[in-house]
Design a protein around this motif. Sequence first.
Motif, mmCIF file in Angstrom:
data_model
loop_
_atom_site.group_PDB
_atom_site.id
_atom_site.type_symbol
_atom_site.label_atom_id
_atom_site.label_comp_id
_atom_site.label_asym_id
_atom_site.label_seq_id
_atom_site.Cartn_x
_atom_site.Cartn_y
_atom_site.Cartn_z
ATOM 1 N N GLN A 407 38.345 49.544 39.339
ATOM 2 C CA GLN A 407 39.579 48.935 39.825
ATOM 3 C C GLN A 407 39.989 47.686 39.054
ATOM 4 O O GLN A 407 40.973 47.043 39.403
ATOM 5 C CB GLN A 407 39.440 48.614 41.316
ATOM 6 C CG GLN A 407 39.284 49.842 42.185
ATOM 7 C CD GLN A 407 39.358 49.546 43.668
ATOM 8 O OE1 GLN A 407 39.266 48.403 44.096
ATOM 9 N NE2 GLN A 407 39.537 50.586 44.468
ATOM 10 N N THR A 408 39.246 47.342 38.019
ATOM 11 C CA THR A 408 39.573 46.171 37.204
ATOM 12 C C THR A 408 39.804 46.623 35.769
ATOM 13 O O THR A 408 38.918 47.208 35.149
ATOM 14 C CB THR A 408 38.434 45.128 37.245
ATOM 15 O OG1 THR A 408 38.120 44.807 38.595
ATOM 16 C CG2 THR A 408 38.845 43.855 36.506
ATOM 17 N N SER A 409 41.000 46.357 35.261
ATOM 18 C CA SER A 409 41.311 46.768 33.893
ATOM 19 C C SER A 409 40.486 45.974 32.885
ATOM 20 O O SER A 409 39.968 44.893 33.199
ATOM 21 C CB SER A 409 42.793 46.562 33.609
ATOM 22 O OG SER A 409 43.106 45.184 33.591
ATOM 23 N N LYS A 410 40.390 46.496 31.685
ATOM 24 C CA LYS A 410 39.615 45.835 30.632
ATOM 25 C C LYS A 410 40.173 44.452 30.338
ATOM 26 O O LYS A 410 39.407 43.479 30.172
ATOM 27 C CB LYS A 410 39.632 46.687 29.357
ATOM 28 C CG LYS A 410 38.801 46.098 28.230
ATOM 29 C CD LYS A 410 38.833 46.994 26.991
ATOM 30 C CE LYS A 410 38.010 46.377 25.854
ATOM 31 N NZ LYS A 410 38.039 47.234 24.630
ATOM 32 N N SER A 411 41.499 44.319 30.274
ATOM 33 C CA SER A 411 42.109 43.021 29.970
ATOM 34 C C SER A 411 41.833 42.015 31.079
ATOM 35 O O SER A 411 41.551 40.839 30.802
ATOM 36 C CB SER A 411 43.619 43.178 29.773
ATOM 37 O OG SER A 411 44.238 43.674 30.957
ATOM 38 N N THR A 412 41.886 42.461 32.335
ATOM 39 C CA THR A 412 41.593 41.564 33.453
ATOM 40 C C THR A 412 40.132 41.153 33.450
ATOM 41 O O THR A 412 39.786 39.992 33.716
ATOM 42 C CB THR A 412 41.926 42.247 34.791
ATOM 43 O OG1 THR A 412 43.311 42.586 34.814
ATOM 44 C CG2 THR A 412 41.614 41.343 35.966
ATOM 45 N N TRP A 413 39.263 42.095 33.114
ATOM 46 C CA TRP A 413 37.835 41.810 33.027
ATOM 47 C C TRP A 413 37.586 40.724 31.976
ATOM 48 O O TRP A 413 36.832 39.766 32.213
ATOM 49 C CB TRP A 413 37.100 43.103 32.662
ATOM 50 C CG TRP A 413 35.612 43.045 32.798
ATOM 51 C CD1 TRP A 413 34.722 42.742 31.822
ATOM 52 C CD2 TRP A 413 34.835 43.305 33.973
ATOM 53 N NE1 TRP A 413 33.438 42.793 32.299
ATOM 54 C CE2 TRP A 413 33.480 43.136 33.621
ATOM 55 C CE3 TRP A 413 35.159 43.662 35.276
ATOM 56 C CZ2 TRP A 413 32.446 43.311 34.524
ATOM 57 C CZ3 TRP A 413 34.119 43.845 36.185
ATOM 58 C CH2 TRP A 413 32.790 43.672 35.811
ATOM 59 N N MET A 442 36.176 41.225 41.511
ATOM 60 C CA MET A 442 37.432 41.807 41.982
ATOM 61 C C MET A 442 38.352 40.758 42.594
ATOM 62 O O MET A 442 39.472 41.058 42.973
ATOM 63 C CB MET A 442 37.148 42.921 42.999
ATOM 64 C CG MET A 442 36.548 44.177 42.383
ATOM 65 S SD MET A 442 36.325 45.519 43.576
ATOM 66 C CE MET A 442 34.723 45.084 44.277
ATOM 67 N N PHE A 443 37.865 39.503 42.692
ATOM 68 C CA PHE A 443 38.690 38.436 43.231
ATOM 69 C C PHE A 443 39.681 37.972 42.165
ATOM 70 O O PHE A 443 39.430 38.073 40.971
ATOM 71 C CB PHE A 443 37.831 37.254 43.677
ATOM 72 C CG PHE A 443 36.842 37.589 44.764
ATOM 73 C CD1 PHE A 443 37.090 38.615 45.654
ATOM 74 C CD2 PHE A 443 35.660 36.883 44.895
ATOM 75 C CE1 PHE A 443 36.190 38.939 46.652
ATOM 76 C CE2 PHE A 443 34.741 37.194 45.888
ATOM 77 C CZ PHE A 443 35.008 38.225 46.774
ATOM 78 N N SER A 444 40.792 37.414 42.603
ATOM 79 C CA SER A 444 41.810 36.936 41.671
ATOM 80 C C SER A 444 41.310 35.713 40.914
ATOM 81 O O SER A 444 40.432 34.974 41.388
ATOM 82 C CB SER A 444 43.098 36.583 42.426
ATOM 83 O OG SER A 444 42.906 35.424 43.221
ATOM 84 N N GLU A 445 41.894 35.490 39.742
ATOM 85 C CA GLU A 445 41.542 34.312 38.950
ATOM 86 C C GLU A 445 41.880 33.040 39.717
ATOM 87 O O GLU A 445 41.160 32.037 39.628
ATOM 88 C CB GLU A 445 42.289 34.345 37.613
ATOM 89 C CG GLU A 445 41.861 35.490 36.707
ATOM 90 C CD GLU A 445 42.706 35.589 35.448
ATOM 91 O OE1 GLU A 445 42.849 34.564 34.759
ATOM 92 O OE2 GLU A 445 43.241 36.674 35.173
ATOM 93 N N LYS A 446 42.968 33.075 40.478
ATOM 94 C CA LYS A 446 43.372 31.896 41.252
ATOM 95 C C LYS A 446 42.327 31.550 42.297
ATOM 96 O O LYS A 446 41.981 30.373 42.483
ATOM 97 C CB LYS A 446 44.723 32.157 41.917
ATOM 98 C CG LYS A 446 45.236 30.981 42.741
ATOM 99 C CD LYS A 446 46.523 31.311 43.476
ATOM 100 C CE LYS A 446 47.660 31.509 42.504
ATOM 101 N NZ LYS A 446 48.951 31.708 43.227
ATOM 102 N N LYS A 447 41.815 32.553 43.000
ATOM 103 C CA LYS A 447 40.806 32.314 44.037
ATOM 104 C C LYS A 447 39.538 31.740 43.414
ATOM 105 O O LYS A 447 38.962 30.777 43.926
ATOM 106 C CB LYS A 447 40.494 33.615 44.777
ATOM 107 C CG LYS A 447 39.407 33.478 45.850
ATOM 108 C CD LYS A 447 39.222 34.779 46.594
ATOM 109 C CE LYS A 447 38.064 34.698 47.583
ATOM 110 N NZ LYS A 447 38.319 33.729 48.674
ATOM 111 N N ILE A 448 39.097 32.331 42.306
ATOM 112 C CA ILE A 448 37.891 31.849 41.642
ATOM 113 C C ILE A 448 38.070 30.405 41.195
ATOM 114 O O ILE A 448 37.203 29.553 41.396
ATOM 115 C CB ILE A 448 37.541 32.746 40.443
ATOM 116 C CG1 ILE A 448 37.140 34.150 40.925
ATOM 117 C CG2 ILE A 448 36.412 32.134 39.612
ATOM 118 C CD1 ILE A 448 36.949 35.159 39.808
#
Length: 538
Positions: A407-413, A442-448
């Motif tokens: 569920q996580t694309s390569k670019s997002t990873w 799987m958490f958003s970059e903003k949350k992290i």
Amino acid sequence: MGGTGTGLVLVIQKTIFYSDVNPTASRFSIPFSQVKTHDFLNEAEAKELAHKNPMQVCLLDPSLKQTSITFNKWVMGNTSLYVLTNTWNSVVKNNQLEKGVMVQLWSFRIAKLKIHSQIEVATMSALLKAEKERRMGKSEYYSNSRRLVSAFESMIFSIFKSQVFIRNGSFILPTCAKNVSFSRPIALLLVRYESGIAENEQPFKISYLINTIGLSPQSAFSVSKKLHFETSQQPDTVISFFNNHGFSRTQIRDIVQKWPASLLCNPEKTLLPKLQFFYSKRISGSQLLRILSSNPDSFRRSLDNCIIPNFNSFKEFTRCGDDQVFLAYKNYSDVLSRNFQSIVAPNIAILKEYGVPESNIMVELVVHPRAYAVSPDKFSRTVEQVKKMGFNPSKRRFLTALQAFLQTSKSTWEKKFDLLNQWGWSNEVVLSAFEKYPRFMMFSEKKITTIMSFFVHTMGWKSLDIANRPVILSYSLERRIIPRCSVLQALLSKGLIKKFSVCLVLEYTEKAFLQRFVTPYEDPYILKLYEQKLGLSE
């Protein structure tokens, strides 16, 4: 409570708190203790909020920008508050709201709205854009845009009369008009549309969708393009059916937005048989209404040829209960519209070859069915990748890691690796944290970012401390981390507690935390601090 709600009414004047501008929360809290009057709501609106049905309203800011926003009522223990949610972050950004800024929230309602007039509310942004272009020197826009903006200002002025001034395209309310400066309160205007809109002033369909269904003007205009009716007879029949079966006004609105044709169906033939089938499965009534309003796809399907066979097939395949079939449908509508077993069977076979227990597979299929509805080639490659990372196929964590990759694309990873690298985590540390708690990827970059920032910059932790307990990243900063850490620091400063494990305290249930760290001390300051950090008392 429940006044007429007409005219311009000051709802609250308050100082912005951190909780109001925290991007992870996206909400503006309006504690009852600070509300000037509740009479800005009419009786019907008050009743809807009391039954936990939020309202979709329009918010105008000083730049005349219109934002569709959710207005809700929260009751938490002995404390009640109104909240503006969902799109509040955009209001914060557009007006550069910061902690410590004084804000006024005003309420008014428009009795008549001309959807197709040149000064319709839906065109506010376009008018202001045209005026901006005119000021930038694009003279061809001058004549028309200036005329429209002037007409718009005249309309607003006629609504507020002597209660509001307009200067340089911004609203200046009476309490601010005498001393217009950067220190004056920022005025936000909450708009509701009265039900008494004259039929000759807008198409009947749009009037009906706004007044009866509760759609915003923009949504009503969009939905109206997909419908054709000249009287309310058939739509009223459908609305009456939904009401009689317990659907709230908000839930009906959600169904119409997602499936406009529902207003023209024959409810006894199209809707009733499906509800009877689901009720026969002893699915909780509240759960049924909530899921069907969020995903009304099954209403459009054939009961005998689609829903019943697919329902039974999924239940037999996963050996789950009736309510769990519906839970899977909530997460993936194809569960009831297609033969789910035929979609995922090749992937299930792959997992079994790797030694994944069938019981683990079936649990994940119910909770995360979408993750398994991918091509067998991609699924096989991902399973092999997870296995090579050292995850044990016999453990549930193996399937969580698999879901994270699927569920996580390569670019997002890659972006998340880069983000964590900036916090001092090496790639090896990231992978080690992923092995401990794979769900955090799987958490958003903003949350992290916001949680890392709090613990490193506010609590003084080392970023690697979080890598050792990455489950911390799963908690809500607003609802758990900040309130609890504030209480713990206060107790430490008072000498009421000694050393403790923050990680352990964060794992407590709400009830357990209150019983251990708030209730025993009978300290009003501690309770007030906790409620304030939760945004319940500001």
